[in-house]
Design a protein around this motif. Structure first.
Motif, short mmCIF file in Angstrom:
data_model
loop_
_atom_site.label_atom_id
_atom_site.label_comp_id
_atom_site.label_asym_id
_atom_site.label_seq_id
_atom_site.Cartn_x
_atom_site.Cartn_y
_atom_site.Cartn_z
N THR A 152 0.85 -1.19 0.00
CA THR A 152 0.00 0.00 0.00
C THR A 152 0.89 1.24 0.00
OG1 THR A 152 -1.73 -1.15 1.24
CG2 THR A 152 -1.83 1.25 1.20
N ILE A 153 0.60 2.16 -0.94
CA ILE A 153 1.40 3.38 -1.07
C ILE A 153 0.48 4.58 -0.90
CG2 ILE A 153 3.07 4.63 -2.49
CD1 ILE A 153 3.21 2.05 -4.25
N GLY A 154 0.83 5.49 -0.02
CA GLY A 154 0.00 6.66 0.24
C GLY A 154 0.18 7.72 -0.84
N VAL A 155 -0.94 8.26 -1.31
CA VAL A 155 -0.89 9.34 -2.32
C VAL A 155 -0.23 10.58 -1.72
CG1 VAL A 155 -2.31 10.88 -3.74
CG2 VAL A 155 -2.87 8.46 -3.59
N GLY A 156 -0.46 10.81 -0.42
CA GLY A 156 0.19 11.94 0.25
C GLY A 156 1.70 11.81 0.26
N LEU A 157 2.19 10.58 0.25
CA LEU A 157 3.63 10.33 0.19
C LEU A 157 4.16 10.57 -1.23
CD1 LEU A 157 5.87 9.27 2.14
CD2 LEU A 157 5.46 7.01 1.17
N ILE A 158 3.46 10.02 -2.21
CA ILE A 158 3.85 10.23 -3.62
C ILE A 158 3.89 11.72 -3.93
CG2 ILE A 158 3.14 9.85 -6.01
CD1 ILE A 158 1.82 7.22 -5.04
N ASN A 159 2.94 12.46 -3.38
CA ASN A 159 2.80 13.89 -3.66
C ASN A 159 3.94 14.73 -3.12
OD1 ASN A 159 1.13 16.04 -4.74
ND2 ASN A 159 0.68 16.62 -2.63
N SER A 160 4.73 14.17 -2.20
CA SER A 160 5.76 14.97 -1.54
C SER A 160 7.15 14.35 -1.64
CB SER A 160 5.39 15.18 -0.07
OG SER A 160 5.16 13.94 0.58
N THR A 161 7.36 13.51 -2.66
CA THR A 161 8.67 12.88 -2.86
C THR A 161 9.08 12.94 -4.32
OG1 THR A 161 7.61 10.71 -3.10
CG2 THR A 161 8.46 11.26 -0.93
N ALA B 150 1.67 19.04 6.77
CA ALA B 150 1.00 19.83 5.74
C ALA B 150 -0.33 19.19 5.34
CB ALA B 150 1.90 19.99 4.52
N PHE B 151 -0.33 17.86 5.22
CA PHE B 151 -1.56 17.15 4.86
C PHE B 151 -2.61 17.29 5.97
CE2 PHE B 151 -4.22 13.31 4.66
CZ PHE B 151 -4.70 13.42 3.37
N ASN B 152 -2.19 17.07 7.21
CA ASN B 152 -3.13 17.15 8.34
C ASN B 152 -3.65 18.56 8.56
OD1 ASN B 152 -3.16 14.39 9.08
ND2 ASN B 152 -1.20 14.61 10.10
N TYR B 153 -2.77 19.56 8.43
CA TYR B 153 -3.22 20.95 8.56
C TYR B 153 -4.25 21.28 7.49
CZ TYR B 153 0.33 22.38 12.02
OH TYR B 153 1.09 22.55 13.15
N SER B 154 -4.03 20.78 6.28
CA SER B 154 -4.98 21.04 5.19
C SER B 154 -6.34 20.45 5.53
CB SER B 154 -4.46 20.43 3.88
OG SER B 154 -3.23 20.98 3.51
N ASP C 66 -9.18 19.07 -3.95
CA ASP C 66 -7.99 18.24 -4.05
C ASP C 66 -7.10 18.51 -2.83
OD1 ASP C 66 -5.60 16.98 -4.61
OD2 ASP C 66 -5.54 17.59 -6.71
N LEU C 67 -7.18 17.65 -1.83
CA LEU C 67 -6.40 17.82 -0.61
C LEU C 67 -4.90 17.81 -0.89
CD1 LEU C 67 -8.02 15.66 2.24
CD2 LEU C 67 -7.42 18.08 2.36
N TYR C 68 -4.49 17.15 -1.95
CA TYR C 68 -3.07 16.97 -2.21
C TYR C 68 -2.44 18.22 -2.83
CZ TYR C 68 -4.60 12.45 -0.87
OH TYR C 68 -5.17 11.43 -0.13
N ILE D 294 -6.67 10.88 -9.68
CA ILE D 294 -6.53 10.00 -8.51
C ILE D 294 -6.60 10.82 -7.22
CG2 ILE D 294 -4.85 8.59 -7.25
CD1 ILE D 294 -4.00 7.42 -9.94
N CYS D 295 -5.97 12.01 -7.23
CA CYS D 295 -5.99 12.87 -6.04
C CYS D 295 -7.40 13.27 -5.67
CB CYS D 295 -5.13 14.10 -6.27
SG CYS D 295 -3.36 13.77 -6.24
#
Length: 682
Positions: free
Chosen positions: A151-160, A284-288, A303-305, A387-388
Motif C-alpha cells: 500500500t502506497i500513500g498518495v500523500g507520500l507520492i505527492n511529496s517525494t 501539511a496534509f493534516n493541517y490542510s 484536491d487535498l493533495y 486519482i488525487c
C-alpha cells in the motif's frame, strides 16, 4: 544479487528470539486458562449432577444451574474474541495494476529483481502520507505462506521525488524479505485476545449480572463468575506488557534492517531526504484537512493533495527550509530546532525508531549508491490529478465528513488559510521569535529611562529565537526530572546530556537546570527590553505613547491571565464527576464539593466581567451569560437525576470563560506585534 543483501544483525536475531519466546509463553498460558475453564465446566457440572442426585427441588435446580453457569461464563469470556467481527474496510483504498500504472510497476519489478523477493499480490493506493506491507489474512498468515500486499500513500507520492519513492518502496520490500513478519500475525491475534478479555469486557460482565436477574442465588453465582473472570484478566494483563514490549523491540530492528536493504539497492541521500521530509509532508496534509474540519462544513476540498503541496511550501518558507529540485530540503538539525530537551528516554512501546537514529544508521549502511532521480514522483503516476480527487473523496468518507459546503480550488484555500493563520505575522516579521514567546515586560517605565542603551542588531536572529526553545526545553526537562524522581519504578534509567542515570538520581539534576532556566529567562528579558527600546527610539512622540500603552496593557493581561486561568482550572476539576457514571450517593458527595468550590469561582468571574483588563473584550451576550452564572443558585442534581439545563449552562460558562481568556490574550498580542511590524516599514 540477493546473496549480497545485508544480513540480519545479531541484535535482530536476539530480539526475534525474545519476541518468539514471549508469544509462545502468552499462547501457552492462554491455552492453560482455556483448559482450566473446561475443567471448571466438568467439575462444576459434576457437582451440579451430584447435587440434583441428592434432591430435586426449586433450590437445588437453581444452585445446580448456577454452578454450571460459572464454568460456561468463564469459558465464553476466553473465546468470545473469535466471534467479534472485523470492521476494517478497504473502501478508502484504490487498487492499481500494471496496465494502470506501468512506470510504477516498472520500479516495483526492478526492486523485486534486486531483492529476490516475491512480488506483492496486490498494490493499493491509500490517501495517507505512508507506505506499508500487509497480509491478505493475518489469521492464516500464522500457519500458511500467505501473499503480501503493498500500500502506497498518495500523500507520500505527492511529496517525494521518483528516487525517494524508490527508496521507500525498497524499504517496504525489505519487509517482504523478512520471515519474522509472521510473528506479527501471532501478536495481532494476541492483541485481539487481550483487548476483548482485558479492556473490552465490561459489557460482558454487565450481561452476566443482568442475566443473573433478581434471584439472590443466581446473583451470587454471577458474582463468582465475574470474580473468576477478573482473576483470569489479571493473568492475561500481567503478560501483555512483556509480549508487546518484546514485539515493539523486534519491530524497531525490522525497520533498521529494511532501511539497510533500501540503502544497499538505492541511494542513501535520497533515502534520508525522504525520511527527514516525512514529518513536514504529514503536517501539511493534516493541517490542510483540519482547515476544512474547522470550517464546520462551510468548505470542502476539491484536491487535498494540491492543498498539501502548497501548504508544504508555506511551512517551509516559515521555517527557512530551502527548496532543492522542487522539494523542501530538511536537515537533521531542523528536526531538533524546536526540541531542546536534553533527556532521552527509550520508548519501549514504539514500533518505529526515531527518524534521526534511522538517519544515523543509514550513513553507516553499505550502498551501491545508484544515480539520483529528481523528477516528481507524481509524474510517473498516470492520471495523478484525477486519482488525487478520488482519494480526497475517499478520505472525507473515511472520516465521516459530510458532502456539504463550498468546494475550494487550491488558490482560494491558501488565501483563506493564510487569513485564518495567526503565525503569518508572528513568523514573517520576527523570524518566529514570538510563536512561543510573549512580549511581556513588567515596569516598562524603567526601560524607558535606560533608552540610551538601545540597539537594533540581532534582535530576532536565529540565536535569539533559539533561546525561546531552550527555555521551553529546560522547563520540560525539569518537569520530566520531577516526574522521574517521584516515580522511580516506572522508568528505571534515562540519559541526560548523553550520560546514563538511574531514575532515583533525577532530583540531583534539577538545581543546575533551574539555574540555567534563570539565566535563559534573564537573557530573553534583556532582549525583550532591547526590542522595546529599538521601537521606542525609532518612533515619534504619538507612536511612543501608543507603543508604551500597548506594552503596559499586555503586561496586565498576562498577569491577570495566570490568575483567571488558575481559578478556572481549579473549578473545572470539580466538574469531572459529571462525565462518568457513578452511584447516586457518590454523585451527591461530589456535588457538595462542587457547590463549595463554586463560590470562589463566582467571585473570580465577577472580577473578570467588572474589574479586569478582559472586560473590554466581552460582548453583551457573553457578559449576560457570565453574570447569570454569578447570580445563579444551581444544584445540578436532584431526585436521582441530573438537571440538564444547569449542567449544560455550566458547560457553556466554562467554554465562554476559556474562550474569552484565550482570544483576548492572543488578539492583544497580535495587535501589539502588528503595531511593531508596521514601525519597521516607516
Amino acid at each position: 544479487m540477493t546473496n549480497n543483501l545485508p544480513k540480519i544483525s545479531s541484535a535482530y536475531q536476539s530480539k526475534l528470539v525474545s519476541a518468539i519466546a514471549s508469544i509462545s509463553v502468552f499462547f501457552l498460558i492462554y491455552l492453560i486458562l482455556i483448559l482450566v475453564s473446561l475443567l471448571m465446566i466438568f467439575l462444576l457440572g459434576y457437582g451440579a449432577i451430584k447435587m440434583l442426585s441428592i434432591a430435586v427441588n426449586y433450590f437445588t435446580v437453581l444452585a445446580a444451574a448456577g454452578l454450571l453457569s460459572v464454568g460456561i461464563f468463564v469459558f465464553i469470556f476466553l473465546v468470545k474474541f473469535i466471534f467479534r467481527k472485523n470492521h476494517y474496510s478497504t473502501r478508502h483504498l484504490l487498487e492499481v495494476n500494471r496496465s494502470h500504472q506501468p512506470q510504477l510497476f516498472a520500479i516495483i519489478d526492478e526492486i523485486v529483481a534486486e531483492t529476490g523477493v516475491k512480488a506483492p499480490q496486490k498494490v493499493f493506493l491509500s490517501p495517507d502520507v505512508n507506505a506499508s506491507v500487509s497480509y491478505n489474512s493475518i489469521f492464516w498468515s500464522m500457519f500458511l505462506p500467505v501473499n503480501k500486499n503493498l500500500t502506497i500513500g498518495v500523500g507520500l507520492i505527492n511529496s517525494t521525488s521518483v528516487g525517494e519513492l524508490r527508496t521507500i518502496l525498497a524499504h517496504e520490500f525489505g519487509h517482504f524479505s523478512q520471515k519474522s513478519m509472521k510473528v506479527g500475525g501471532y501478536v495481532n491475534q494476541a492483541e485481539k485476545i487481550i483487548f476483548e478479555t482485558v479492556y473490552n469486557n465490561k459489557d460482558y460482565e454487565n450481561f452476566i449480572m443482568e442475566f443473573s436477574g433478581g434471584n439472590a442465588i443466581f446473583k451470587i453465582f454471577g458474582l463468582i463468575s465475574v470474580s473468576f473472570i477478573n482473576a483470569f484478566q489479571s493473568v492475561l494483563k500481567s503478560i501483555s506488557n512483556f509480549l508487546f514490549k518484546n514485539h515493539a523491540s523486534l519491530q524497531r530492528e525490522m525497520e533498521y534492517h529494511a532501511d539497510a536493504i533500501s540503502t544497499y539497492i538505492t541511494n542513501p541521500d535520497e533515502q534520508t531526504s525522504s525520511l527527514l521530509r516525512l514529518e513536514l509532508s504529514d503536517v501539511a496534509f493534516n493541517y490542510s484537512f483540519n482547515f476544512y474540519i474547522g470550517s464546520n462544513q462551510k468548505y470542502l476540498p476539491k484536491d487535498l493533495y494540491k492543498n498539501q503541496f502548497s501548504l508544504m511550501k508555506i511551512l517551509s518558507e516559515r521555517n527557512n527550509h530551502p527548496y532543492v529540485n522542487g522539494l523542501p530540503k530538511i536537515d537533521a538539525e531542523d528536526l531538533t530546532r524546536y526540541n531542546k530537551s536534553r533527556i532521552e528516554i527509550e520508548d519501549q512501546w514504539t514500533s518505529h525508531p526515531d527518524i534521526l537514529k534511522r538517519v544515523e544508521r543509514i550513513k553507516t549502511n553499505k550502498t551501491r549508491n545508484i544515480a539520483a532521480d529528481h523528477r516528481y514522483a507524481k509524474e510517473i503516476i498516470s492520471g495523478f490529478d484525477k486519482i488525487c480527487e478520488i482519494m480526497t473523496s475517499k478520505y472525507l468518507t473515511l472520516h465521516a465528513v459530510k458532502n456539504v459546503g463550498e468546494v475550494l480550488e487550491d488558490e482560494t484555500f491558501i488565501k483563506l488559510y493564510l487569513d485564518d493563520n495567526i503565525y503569518k505575522t508572528l513568523s514573517s516579521n520576527f523570524n518566529g521569535y514570538y510563536e512561543r514567546h510573549n512580549p511581556v515586560i513588567e515596569n516598562i517605565e524603567s526601560v524607558i529611562s535606560d533608552i540610551s542603551s538601545h540597539h537594533d542588531v540581532d534582535l530576532f536572529s536565529d540565536k535569539k529565537v533559539s533561546l525561546v526553545y531552550e527555555k521551553t526545553g529546560i522547563e520540560n526537562d525539569i518537569q520530566t526530572l520531577q516526574y522521574l524522581a517521584s516515580y522511580p519504578k516506572e522508568i528505571k534509567t534515562f540519559r541526560f546530556d548523553g550520560t546514563l542515570y538511574k531514575a532515583k538520581d533525577a532530583a540531583s539534576l534539577i538545581p543546575n537546570l533551574e539555574s540555567e532556566l534563570k539565566r535563559v529567562k534573564d537573557e530573553l528579558l534583556k532582549n525583550d527590553k532591547a526590542i522595546f527600546q529599538h521601537y521606542y527610539h525609532i518612533s515619534n512622540e504619538d507612536i511612543k505613547k501608543q507603543l508604551l500603552s500597548k506594552y503596559r496593557n499586555f503586561a496586565v493581561l498576562d498577569r491577570e491571565f495566570d490568575v483567571f486561568q488558575k481559578s478556572l482550572n481549579d473549578f473545572t476539576a470539580y466538574l469531572q464527576f459529571m462525565t462518568v457514571t457513578l452511584p447516586f450517593e457518590e454523585i451527591r458527595q461530589h456535588r457538595a464539593k462542587l457547590l463549595k468550590a463554586e463560590e470562589p469561582f463566582k467571585q473570580k468571574t465577577k472580577e473578570l466581567i467588572e474589574n479586569s483588563a478582559y472586560k473590554e473584550a466581552l460582548k453583551a451576550d457573553d457578559k449576560n451569560l457570565l453574570q447569570e452564572f454569578v447570580n445563579s443558585e444551581y444544584i445540578y442534581f436532584n431526585k436521582d437525576k441530573y438537571l440538564e439545563h444547569e449542567v449544560n449552562a455550566i458547560s457553556i460558562v466554562v467554554e465562554k470563560y476559556q474562550t474569552l481568556l484565550n482570544d483576548h490574550y492572543l488578539n492583544s498580542k497580535l495587535e501589539l506585534l502588528n503595531f511593531q511590524a508596521e514601525l519597521n516599514k516607516n
